[in-house]
Write a protein that holds these residues in place. Structure first.
Motif, PDB file in Angstrom:
ATOM      1  N   ALA A 110       0.825  -1.210   0.000  1.00  0.00           N
ATOM      2  CA  ALA A 110       0.000   0.000   0.000  1.00  0.00           C
ATOM      3  C   ALA A 110       0.856   1.254   0.000  1.00  0.00           C
ATOM      4  O   ALA A 110       0.528   2.251  -0.666  1.00  0.00           O
ATOM      5  CB  ALA A 110      -0.924  -0.004   1.214  1.00  0.00           C
ATOM      6  N   MET A 111       1.966   1.234   0.730  1.00  0.00           N
ATOM      7  CA  MET A 111       2.830   2.414   0.793  1.00  0.00           C
ATOM      8  C   MET A 111       3.509   2.685  -0.546  1.00  0.00           C
ATOM      9  O   MET A 111       3.749   3.839  -0.915  1.00  0.00           O
ATOM     10  CB  MET A 111       3.892   2.235   1.881  1.00  0.00           C
ATOM     11  CG  MET A 111       3.355   2.228   3.303  1.00  0.00           C
ATOM     12  SD  MET A 111       2.438   3.730   3.760  1.00  0.00           S
ATOM     13  CE  MET A 111       0.750   3.114   3.784  1.00  0.00           C
ATOM     14  N   ARG A 112       3.820   1.619  -1.277  1.00  0.00           N
ATOM     15  CA  ARG A 112       4.422   1.825  -2.604  1.00  0.00           C
ATOM     16  C   ARG A 112       3.469   2.566  -3.525  1.00  0.00           C
ATOM     17  O   ARG A 112       3.886   3.338  -4.391  1.00  0.00           O
ATOM     18  CB  ARG A 112       4.807   0.481  -3.224  1.00  0.00           C
ATOM     19  CG  ARG A 112       6.089  -0.112  -2.668  1.00  0.00           C
ATOM     20  CD  ARG A 112       6.670  -1.181  -3.592  1.00  0.00           C
ATOM     21  NE  ARG A 112       5.748  -2.277  -3.787  1.00  0.00           N
ATOM     22  CZ  ARG A 112       5.707  -3.365  -3.025  1.00  0.00           C
ATOM     23  NH1 ARG A 112       6.539  -3.479  -1.999  1.00  0.00           N
ATOM     24  NH2 ARG A 112       4.847  -4.336  -3.269  1.00  0.00           N
ATOM     25  N   LEU A 113       2.157   2.338  -3.360  1.00  0.00           N
ATOM     26  CA  LEU A 113       1.166   3.023  -4.175  1.00  0.00           C
ATOM     27  C   LEU A 113       0.945   4.455  -3.722  1.00  0.00           C
ATOM     28  O   LEU A 113       0.847   5.369  -4.541  1.00  0.00           O
ATOM     29  CB  LEU A 113      -0.169   2.266  -4.111  1.00  0.00           C
ATOM     30  CG  LEU A 113      -0.286   0.973  -4.915  1.00  0.00           C
ATOM     31  CD1 LEU A 113      -1.612   0.294  -4.610  1.00  0.00           C
ATOM     32  CD2 LEU A 113      -0.180   1.253  -6.414  1.00  0.00           C
ATOM     33  N   SER A 114       0.827   4.652  -2.415  1.00  0.00           N
ATOM     34  CA  SER A 114       0.375   5.946  -1.900  1.00  0.00           C
ATOM     35  C   SER A 114       1.496   6.866  -1.452  1.00  0.00           C
ATOM     36  O   SER A 114       1.368   8.090  -1.529  1.00  0.00           O
ATOM     37  CB  SER A 114      -0.579   5.722  -0.721  1.00  0.00           C
ATOM     38  OG  SER A 114       0.061   4.948   0.267  1.00  0.00           O
ATOM     39  N   LEU A 115       2.602   6.292  -0.959  1.00  0.00           N
ATOM     40  CA  LEU A 115       3.723   7.114  -0.481  1.00  0.00           C
ATOM     41  C   LEU A 115       5.028   6.590  -1.091  1.00  0.00           C
ATOM     42  O   LEU A 115       5.912   6.108  -0.386  1.00  0.00           O
ATOM     43  CB  LEU A 115       3.804   7.056   1.050  1.00  0.00           C
ATOM     44  CG  LEU A 115       2.639   7.649   1.844  1.00  0.00           C
ATOM     45  CD1 LEU A 115       2.832   7.391   3.342  1.00  0.00           C
ATOM     46  CD2 LEU A 115       2.497   9.138   1.578  1.00  0.00           C
ATOM     47  N   PRO A 116       5.168   6.698  -2.410  1.00  0.00           N
ATOM     48  CA  PRO A 116       6.374   6.161  -3.050  1.00  0.00           C
ATOM     49  C   PRO A 116       7.648   6.871  -2.612  1.00  0.00           C
ATOM     50  O   PRO A 116       8.744   6.327  -2.751  1.00  0.00           O
ATOM     51  CB  PRO A 116       6.100   6.379  -4.546  1.00  0.00           C
ATOM     52  CG  PRO A 116       5.101   7.487  -4.597  1.00  0.00           C
ATOM     53  CD  PRO A 116       4.248   7.329  -3.378  1.00  0.00           C
ATOM     54  N   GLN A 117       7.502   8.093  -2.063  1.00  0.00           N
ATOM     55  CA  GLN A 117       8.676   8.835  -1.615  1.00  0.00           C
ATOM     56  C   GLN A 117       9.182   8.373  -0.251  1.00  0.00           C
ATOM     57  O   GLN A 117      10.282   8.752   0.169  1.00  0.00           O
ATOM     58  CB  GLN A 117       8.372  10.341  -1.580  1.00  0.00           C
ATOM     59  CG  GLN A 117       7.349  10.761  -0.533  1.00  0.00           C
ATOM     60  CD  GLN A 117       5.915  10.697  -1.038  1.00  0.00           C
ATOM     61  OE1 GLN A 117       5.560   9.765  -1.766  1.00  0.00           O
ATOM     62  NE2 GLN A 117       5.095  11.669  -0.650  1.00  0.00           N
TER      63      GLN A 117
END
Length: 320
Positions: A276-283
């Motif tokens: 999920a973090m790769r989708l929403s918070l890639p930074q």
């Protein structure tokens, strides 16, 4: 001390330690990714089926609903509890604070499965409905973490993220197999029980061997993990797990199920939340949140957390 010895000398934990030692020695031992993925699917299906069968035997009641509510609240609240320490003591920016906090509010399926096996082998049986609590605790923390990380004027929940949160593979498989087990009941489960019962411990041992290898290699490779963040990755499971046990005891769960809620509160996700973090918070720094959740917290819970939360649950039960 007896509980710690029983945990350390259980086959799954010994295989985890073997994997960690092999990685520390720079061995080329490895489990192929496709096999590891297959073992993961097997373990989730097995724990879901067995939980559903147990619920079918006991029936659906208020205890299940109360436990589900407690799990949802814990999952949503824990990111807000750990975020100040991550920002002030750990020195993380808002984005990484939200990303890491989401991992600690969500859960580790493998930690729960290992605890169920270790506890069950000593007659400390967790209620079957706790599998449903496990599945429900996967996602609320993701939403809380994104709220903590959001930027002014930014869109909080993109459609693709909501789909990832609500329909990620582990949640679908756990809830789906739980429902199948509840529908089948013990008689319907009997024809497939040799596969999902007899082989369970052996598959778990091999899977934890792989987890030991991955966890140690993650620690050895990362450069983002400071001593402050490593310390937090050890403190968080103790505090969150103790809260989980206290909540479980307060709502009337038996000692084993209260310990299981402690395990769920203490564990940190390293599968659903990173996706999920790769989708929403890639930074956000993926090396950082994986090093903390998988490299530090996961080994701590497998080796020390499982006996610790049992001890707390039994101690609290003895006071009541």
């Amino acid at each position: 001390m007896d509980q710690l010895s029983a945990t350390l000398l259980s086959a799954p934990v010994l295989f985890f330690i073997l994997g960690a030692l092999a990685a520390a020695a720079r061995s080329d031992l490895a489990v192929p990714e496709t096999i590891a993925k297959g073992m993961s699917l097997y373990l989730m299906a097995a724990i879901g089926l067995k939980g559903g069968v147990e619920v079918a035997k006991a029936g659906f009641g208020t205890e299940l609903l109360v436990a589900l509510a407690a799990g949802l609240v814990l999952s949503a609240a824990i990111p807000f509890l750990v975020a100040p320490a991550l920002a002030r003591f750990g020195g993380l920016d808002r984005t990484n604070t939200g990303a890491v906090a989401a991992h600690y509010g969500s859960v580790s399926v493998v930690t729960f499965v290992t605890a169920s096996e270790v506890y069950g082998n000593t007659g400390f049986a967790i209620a079957g409905f706790m599998v449903a609590v496990l599945a429900m605790m996967e996602t609320p923390a993701i939403l809380s973490g994104l709220f903590l990380a959001r930027q002014k004027g930014g869109r909080l929940f993109a459609p693709e993220l909501l789909r990832e949160v609500l329909f990620n593979g582990s949640v679908v498989l756990l809830l789906g197999s739980f429902a199948i087990g509840a529908l089948l009941g013990e008689r319907g489960f009997e024809p497939i029980s040799p596969l999902f019962r007899a082989g369970f411990t052996g598959v778990l041992c091999l899977f934890l061997l792989d987890m030991g290898l991955i966890a140690m290699r993650r620690i050895l490779k990362t450069r983002a993990l400071t001593w402050r963040l490593a310390l937090l990755a050890l403190v968080f499971p103790v505090i969150n797990g103790a809260i989980g046990v206290l909540v479980g005891t307060a709502i009337g769960l038996d000692a084993a199920s209260a310990a299981a809620l402690g395990i769920l509160g203490a564990s940190a996700s390293y599968i659903a939340v990173p996706a999920a973090m790769r989708l929403s918070l890639p930074q956000a720094d993926a090396g950082l949140y994986l090093a903390m959740s998988l490299g530090v917290t996961f080994p701590f819970n497998i080796v020390l957390g499982i006996p610790l939360f049992r001890w707390i649950a039994e101690s609290l039960g003895g006071m009541l």
